[in-house]
Write an enzyme that holds these catalytic residues in place. Structure first.
Site, PDB file in Angstrom:
ATOM      1  N   HIS A   1     -44.445  -5.197  93.790  1.00 52.55           N
ATOM      2  CA  HIS A   1     -44.125  -5.774  92.375  1.00 52.55           C
ATOM      3  C   HIS A   1     -43.719  -4.458  91.606  1.00 52.55           C
ATOM      4  O   HIS A   1     -42.615  -4.140  90.734  1.00 52.55           O
ATOM      5  CB  HIS A   1     -45.277  -6.331  91.593  1.00 52.55           C
ATOM      6  CG  HIS A   1     -45.620  -7.834  92.360  1.00 52.55           C
ATOM      7  ND1 HIS A   1     -46.806  -8.099  92.595  1.00 52.55           N
ATOM      8  CD2 HIS A   1     -44.641  -8.668  92.771  1.00 52.55           C
ATOM      9  CE1 HIS A   1     -46.736  -9.230  93.069  1.00 52.55           C
ATOM     10  NE2 HIS A   1     -45.488  -9.647  93.433  1.00 52.55           N
TER      11      HIS A   1
ATOM     12  N   LYS B   1     -51.816 -24.492  89.464  1.00 48.14           N
ATOM     13  CA  LYS B   1     -51.954 -23.543  90.998  1.00 48.14           C
ATOM     14  C   LYS B   1     -53.257 -22.994  90.919  1.00 48.14           C
ATOM     15  O   LYS B   1     -53.708 -22.450  89.730  1.00 48.14           O
ATOM     16  CB  LYS B   1     -50.831 -22.558  90.551  1.00 48.14           C
ATOM     17  CG  LYS B   1     -50.070 -21.908  91.975  1.00 48.14           C
ATOM     18  CD  LYS B   1     -48.795 -21.326  91.706  1.00 48.14           C
ATOM     19  CE  LYS B   1     -48.260 -20.311  93.107  1.00 48.14           C
ATOM     20  NZ  LYS B   1     -47.261 -19.483  92.580  1.00 48.14           N
TER      21      LYS B   1
ATOM     22  N   ARG C   1     -37.528  -9.648  99.591  1.00 44.39           N
ATOM     23  CA  ARG C   1     -37.957  -8.667 100.705  1.00 44.39           C
ATOM     24  C   ARG C   1     -37.312  -8.874 102.075  1.00 44.39           C
ATOM     25  O   ARG C   1     -36.751  -8.073 102.749  1.00 44.39           O
ATOM     26  CB  ARG C   1     -39.548  -9.213 100.949  1.00 44.39           C
ATOM     27  CG  ARG C   1     -40.526  -8.648  99.832  1.00 44.39           C
ATOM     28  CD  ARG C   1     -41.742  -9.178  99.657  1.00 44.39           C
ATOM     29  NE  ARG C   1     -41.632 -10.632  99.507  1.00 44.39           N
ATOM     30  CZ  ARG C   1     -42.539 -11.514  98.956  1.00 44.39           C
ATOM     31  NH1 ARG C   1     -43.981 -11.111  99.190  1.00 44.39           N
ATOM     32  NH2 ARG C   1     -42.331 -12.752  98.484  1.00 44.39           N
TER      33      ARG C   1
ATOM     34  N   SER D   1     -48.754 -10.815  97.653  1.00 44.64           N
ATOM     35  CA  SER D   1     -50.015 -10.909  96.948  1.00 44.64           C
ATOM     36  C   SER D   1     -50.883 -11.824  97.845  1.00 44.64           C
ATOM     37  O   SER D   1     -52.239 -11.346  97.848  1.00 44.64           O
ATOM     38  CB  SER D   1     -49.893 -11.585  95.541  1.00 44.64           C
ATOM     39  OG  SER D   1     -49.224 -10.802  94.739  1.00 44.64           O
TER      40      SER D   1
HETATM   41  P1  ADP Z   1     -44.102 -16.120  92.493  1.00 48.76           P
HETATM   42  O1  ADP Z   1     -45.149 -16.949  92.711  1.00 48.76           O
HETATM   43  O2  ADP Z   1     -43.029 -16.377  91.480  1.00 48.76           O
HETATM   44  O3  ADP Z   1     -43.252 -16.174  93.802  1.00 48.76           O
HETATM   45  P2  ADP Z   1     -45.036 -13.451  93.070  1.00 48.76           P
HETATM   46  O4  ADP Z   1     -45.984 -12.781  92.127  1.00 48.76           O
HETATM   47  O5  ADP Z   1     -45.413 -13.678  94.388  1.00 48.76           O
HETATM   48  O6  ADP Z   1     -44.537 -14.588  91.955  1.00 48.76           O
HETATM   49  O7  ADP Z   1     -43.774 -12.661  92.979  1.00 48.76           O
HETATM   50  C1  ADP Z   1     -43.010 -12.251  91.821  1.00 48.76           C
HETATM   51  C2  ADP Z   1     -41.514 -11.809  92.472  1.00 48.76           C
HETATM   52  O8  ADP Z   1     -41.849 -10.471  93.236  1.00 48.76           O
HETATM   53  C3  ADP Z   1     -40.758 -12.574  93.680  1.00 48.76           C
HETATM   54  O9  ADP Z   1     -39.512 -12.397  93.161  1.00 48.76           O
HETATM   55  C4  ADP Z   1     -41.151 -12.020  94.900  1.00 48.76           C
HETATM   56  O10 ADP Z   1     -39.947 -12.267  95.727  1.00 48.76           O
HETATM   57  C5  ADP Z   1     -41.155 -10.558  94.506  1.00 48.76           C
HETATM   58  N1  ADP Z   1     -42.074  -9.852  95.392  1.00 48.76           N
HETATM   59  C6  ADP Z   1     -43.215  -9.971  95.763  1.00 48.76           C
HETATM   60  N2  ADP Z   1     -43.792  -9.002  96.472  1.00 48.76           N
HETATM   61  C7  ADP Z   1     -42.867  -8.080  96.670  1.00 48.76           C
HETATM   62  C8  ADP Z   1     -42.672  -6.889  97.557  1.00 48.76           C
HETATM   63  N3  ADP Z   1     -43.727  -6.656  98.201  1.00 48.76           N
HETATM   64  N4  ADP Z   1     -41.370  -6.254  97.183  1.00 48.76           N
HETATM   65  C9  ADP Z   1     -40.310  -6.814  96.484  1.00 48.76           C
HETATM   66  N5  ADP Z   1     -40.624  -7.945  95.748  1.00 48.76           N
HETATM   67  C10 ADP Z   1     -41.531  -8.761  95.850  1.00 48.76           C
END
Ligand code: ADP
Length: 162
Positions: free
Chosen positions: A20, A44, A93, A131
């Site tokens: 992130h 959630k 990703r 995450s």
């Molecule tokens: P959501 O619940 O909206 O998917 P996340 O916190 O999991 O929220 O992810 C937020 C954004 O960050 C999404 O666009 C996700 O694809 C991106 N993201 C999550 N992990 C990574 C990573 N390791 N590298 C790049 N982008 C990521």
């Protein structure tokens, strides 16, 4: 051309990872102002409550001057409307992200035709990071230090049940 462009990076960030932060750093170079908008979704299950996710994200992005951390509940398009933004940042990703992200970007644009979604790719060392994977490694007692900002590492280590 809009010099006051606000880009919004929405997500649950439960917890924030180095993937992130990589995306946020890239967005902060491209856009004059980036708002990291943390979702408040009561239906959630989260490991960390909203306030803690906001606090961890604030501390992890302190070094970036044009970043603001905020939170919202409900539809992203309504939040964008409220703050006067129309650019959404999402991280891509791998192929696995594509279908869901594509669907969401098009749905947001259907709800408000002004909305543009910009996809950024993280450094390849973060392409496998999520995450949920961090939570799993932590619960199973693995070493996840190099995948998350120091403040997140500390917070997770102090969390009961991990
Ligand atoms: P959501 O619940 O909206 O998917 P996340 O916190 O999991 O929220 O992810 C937020 C954004 O960050 C999404 O666009 C996700 O694809 C991106 N993201 C999550 N992990 C990574 C990573 N390791 N590298 C790049 N982008 C990521």
């Amino acid at each position: 051309m809009n010099n006051n462009l606000i880009a919004v990076y929405p997500g649950s960030f439960d917890p924030p990872t180095n993937g992130h932060i990589d995306i946020i750093s890239r967005a902060s170079i491209i856009f004059p102002k980036v708002i990291v908008a943390i979702t408040h979704n009561q239906s959630k299950e989260h490991l960390f409550p909203l306030e803690e996710r906001v606090e961890m994200m604030k501390k992890s992005t302190r070094h970036l001057k044009n970043i603001k951390v905020d939170s919202f509940s409900g539809l992203l398009v309504n939040y964008l409307d409220k703050i006067g933004g129309f650019v959404v940042i999402r991280g891509l990703r791998a192929l696995a992200d594509f279908e869901y992200e594509f669907q969401m970007a098009l749905m947001n644009r259907t709800l408000n035709k002004k909305i543009e979604t910009v996809f950024l790719m993280p450094d390849q060392e973060y392409t496998f990071l999520s995450s949920s994977m961090i939570k799993e490694i932590a619960i199973l007692n693995g070493d996840f230090k190099k995948f998350v900002p120091p403040v997140v590492y500390k917070k997770m280590k102090n969390k009961k049940g991990i």
